[in-house]
Write a protein that holds these residues in place. Structure first.
Motif, PDB file in Angstrom:
ATOM      1  N   GLY A 177     -15.320  23.017  31.749  1.00 57.61           N
ATOM      2  CA  GLY A 177     -14.579  21.768  31.631  1.00 57.61           C
ATOM      3  C   GLY A 177     -14.886  20.817  32.773  1.00 57.61           C
ATOM      4  N   CYS A 178     -15.006  21.356  33.981  1.00 58.01           N
ATOM      5  CA  CYS A 178     -15.345  20.520  35.137  1.00 58.01           C
ATOM      6  C   CYS A 178     -16.752  19.936  34.983  1.00 58.01           C
ATOM      7  CB  CYS A 178     -15.243  21.328  36.427  1.00 58.01           C
ATOM      8  SG  CYS A 178     -13.550  21.789  36.876  1.00 58.01           S
ATOM      9  N   ARG A 207     -18.219  19.282  32.131  1.00 54.08           N
ATOM     10  CA  ARG A 207     -18.120  18.212  31.127  1.00 54.08           C
ATOM     11  C   ARG A 207     -17.622  16.925  31.760  1.00 54.08           C
ATOM     12  NH1 ARG A 207     -16.063  22.483  27.946  1.00 54.08           N
ATOM     13  NH2 ARG A 207     -13.904  21.827  28.333  1.00 54.08           N
ATOM     14  N   ARG A 208     -16.649  17.033  32.654  1.00 54.17           N
ATOM     15  CA  ARG A 208     -16.139  15.845  33.337  1.00 54.17           C
ATOM     16  C   ARG A 208     -17.238  15.217  34.194  1.00 54.17           C
ATOM     17  NH1 ARG A 208     -12.803  15.969  37.018  1.00 54.17           N
ATOM     18  NH2 ARG A 208     -11.520  14.190  36.567  1.00 54.17           N
ATOM     19  N   HIS A 209     -18.020  16.055  34.881  1.00 51.01           N
ATOM     20  CA  HIS A 209     -19.115  15.566  35.721  1.00 51.01           C
ATOM     21  C   HIS A 209     -20.112  14.775  34.882  1.00 51.01           C
ATOM     22  CE1 HIS A 209     -21.988  15.674  39.071  1.00 51.01           C
ATOM     23  NE2 HIS A 209     -22.910  16.057  38.202  1.00 51.01           N
ATOM     24  N   TYR A 260      -6.069  20.340  39.534  1.00 50.04           N
ATOM     25  CA  TYR A 260      -5.810  20.495  38.098  1.00 50.04           C
ATOM     26  C   TYR A 260      -4.589  21.374  37.826  1.00 50.04           C
ATOM     27  CZ  TYR A 260      -8.192  25.078  38.470  1.00 50.04           C
ATOM     28  OH  TYR A 260      -8.554  26.358  38.821  1.00 50.04           O
ATOM     29  N   SER A 287     -19.540  13.410  31.960  1.00 48.47           N
ATOM     30  CA  SER A 287     -18.905  12.229  31.368  1.00 48.47           C
ATOM     31  C   SER A 287     -18.885  11.069  32.358  1.00 48.47           C
ATOM     32  CB  SER A 287     -17.482  12.555  30.894  1.00 48.47           C
ATOM     33  OG  SER A 287     -16.603  12.748  31.990  1.00 48.47           O
ATOM     34  N   VAL A 288     -18.779  11.375  33.644  1.00 54.66           N
ATOM     35  CA  VAL A 288     -18.831  10.331  34.667  1.00 54.66           C
ATOM     36  C   VAL A 288     -20.202   9.660  34.662  1.00 54.66           C
ATOM     37  CG1 VAL A 288     -18.831   9.908  37.159  1.00 54.66           C
ATOM     38  CG2 VAL A 288     -17.051  11.323  36.141  1.00 54.66           C
ATOM     39  N   ASP A 339      -7.640  18.483  28.832  1.00 50.28           N
ATOM     40  CA  ASP A 339      -8.834  19.147  28.307  1.00 50.28           C
ATOM     41  C   ASP A 339      -8.345  20.440  27.647  1.00 50.28           C
ATOM     42  OD1 ASP A 339     -11.220  20.459  27.788  1.00 50.28           O
ATOM     43  OD2 ASP A 339     -12.130  19.949  29.717  1.00 50.28           O
ATOM     44  N   LEU A 353      -5.713  12.910  30.486  1.00 56.87           N
ATOM     45  CA  LEU A 353      -6.211  13.898  31.451  1.00 56.87           C
ATOM     46  C   LEU A 353      -6.385  15.278  30.840  1.00 56.87           C
ATOM     47  CD1 LEU A 353      -3.871  13.061  34.505  1.00 56.87           C
ATOM     48  CD2 LEU A 353      -6.131  12.101  33.995  1.00 56.87           C
ATOM     49  N   ASP A 367      -6.235  15.628  38.601  1.00 61.89           N
ATOM     50  CA  ASP A 367      -7.368  15.003  37.917  1.00 61.89           C
ATOM     51  C   ASP A 367      -7.481  15.426  36.468  1.00 61.89           C
ATOM     52  OD1 ASP A 367      -8.632  13.718  40.308  1.00 61.89           O
ATOM     53  OD2 ASP A 367      -8.744  15.794  40.976  1.00 61.89           O
ATOM     54  N   VAL A 368      -7.081  16.651  36.151  1.00 59.67           N
ATOM     55  CA  VAL A 368      -7.250  17.157  34.792  1.00 59.67           C
ATOM     56  C   VAL A 368      -6.164  18.186  34.496  1.00 59.67           C
ATOM     57  CG1 VAL A 368      -8.900  18.915  35.576  1.00 59.67           C
ATOM     58  CG2 VAL A 368      -8.910  18.213  33.180  1.00 59.67           C
TER      59      VAL A 368
END
Length: 368
Positions: free
Chosen positions: A244-245, A247-249, A119, A251-252, A221, A219, A194-195
């Motif tokens: 934030g990580c 949230r990404r987890h 990131y 969202s997947v 956040d 990408l 990734d972000v």
């Protein structure tokens, strides 16, 4: 979860020991509690027949002198070649898990693991930005100065013959933001980013977002922790990044659940559920994402070289393979998914595939 991080398990020698436990360090007697936990884990490993060398390797990993801060879980997977995975989890398992088996057990890592992505942290204002890159465990910082000035003008400073100071300062600010956007694009294209976490006051963030290409803005956040140079501390920033990580987890998982439900509903052939259908898709290399639900004690069978998997001996024999191993499905199916490059998702109440296992497919496989 990207399965590439688990590929080293495919070439490792078993048998394997996999343990998951509460590794929290949020009490004054945390070290003493850890020793007690390890004593119980060790006894369980011995009861299940783990080799002395593997137990010793795991013990050294468990008693790591660099504990986490606060609530945490721990995952340690070891084989004949030593410790293969030693990770902190986002939250502890409800109960300790100890397994000694022919294959590694990684479902709790898929569910609770925290794999920090590559990131950028961009602290931006209209004079430029401070950018920190975190790629592959390395860290690099730089400052971007677009050379545009002044970005603010004093009240009453407008002077005939020199143009509108407001217009000049606005253009200087745009120049600086464009320079930041260009540099972000360069960094994203140069590494597997990734972000992009963006910190700054609202207008600076929105102006930067407007300058970024869509492929990069997707990408972004935005972290609402303050403006550039506003004095927030490093711990606050790290907490925001971890959140934030997470949230990404989540969202997947959301995206996989939505796509799975849609593909099943339209009967497109691009989703499979149940042991029979998922094993068939894995044999054909058609699985894009393995969705792991509550598999329970279900088993599958495989050949001696672990190249073919089926829900029972009859199906495996129909594939021309000799049934040689009976394996737990929650251990075997993730490993077969890793071997075909599929992503791994541990589902929750969003979906409940048949037999506790489902898959999103790259293409509709043939029925056999």
């Amino acid at each position: 979860m990207d399965s590439d991080r688990f590929r080293k398990l495919l070439d490792a020698s078993g048998p394997f020991a996999s343990i998951y436990f509460d590794d929290s360090h949020d009490t004054h007697d945390a070290e003493a509690q850890l020793e007690l936990k390890w004593r119980a884990l060790k006894e369980d490993l011995e009861t299940q027949g783990a080799a002395d060398e593997i137990i010793e390797d795991i013990g050294r990993a468990v008693m790591d002198p660099h504990p986490p801060i606060g609530r945490s879980g721990r995952a340690v997977v070891a084989g004949a070649d030593g410790v293969l995975l030693n990770e902190h989890l986002l939250r502890p398992p409800a109960q300790p898990v100890v397994r000694v088996s022919e294959l590694p057990y990684i479902v709790p890592i898929v569910e609770h693991g925290f794999h920090r992505p590559n990131y950028l942290v961009v602290e931006v204002d209209h004079t430029g930005a401070d950018i920190t890159s975190r790629v592959g465990g390395g860290r690099r910082s730089e400052t971007v100065d677009g050379g545009g000035y002044p970005v603010h003008h004093a009240a009453g400073a407008e002077t005939a013959g020199y143009g509108d100071p407001q217009q000049r300062s606005d253009e200087a600010a745009r120049k600086n933001i464009r320079a930041v956007a260009d540099r972000i694009a360069e960094l994203v294209d140069a590494a597997d980013i990734d972000v992009v976490f963006v910190v700054g006051e609202v207008r600076s963030r929105s102006d930067l977002l407007a300058e970024l290409p869509e492929r990069i803005s997707q990408l972004v956040d935005q972290l609402n922790i303050g403006a550039r140079h506003s004095g927030y501390d490093a711990d606050e920033l790290q907490r925001a990044i971890v959140a934030g990580c997470l949230r990404r987890h989540l969202s997947v998982i959301d995206a996989a659940a939505e796509r799975f439900t849609a593909e099943v509903g339209r009967q497109s052939g691009l989703a499979a559920e149940g042991l029979d259908a998922v094993c068939s898709a894995l044999r054909q290399g058609a699985v894009d994402t393995l969705i792991i639900g509550d598999i329970g004690e279900a088993t599958v069978v495989a050949d001696a070289d672990l190249t073919t998997v089926a829900p029972n001996e009859n199906v495996l024999s129909e594939q021309g393979a000799a049934p040689d191993k009976t394996l737990r499905a929650d251990e075997a199916l993730p490993m077969f998914a890793i071997s075909v490059g599929a992503a791994l998702v541990r589902t929750d109440e969003r979906i409940a595939p048949a037999d506790g296992i489902g898959a999103l497919l790259r293409y509709a496989p043939t029925l056999h």
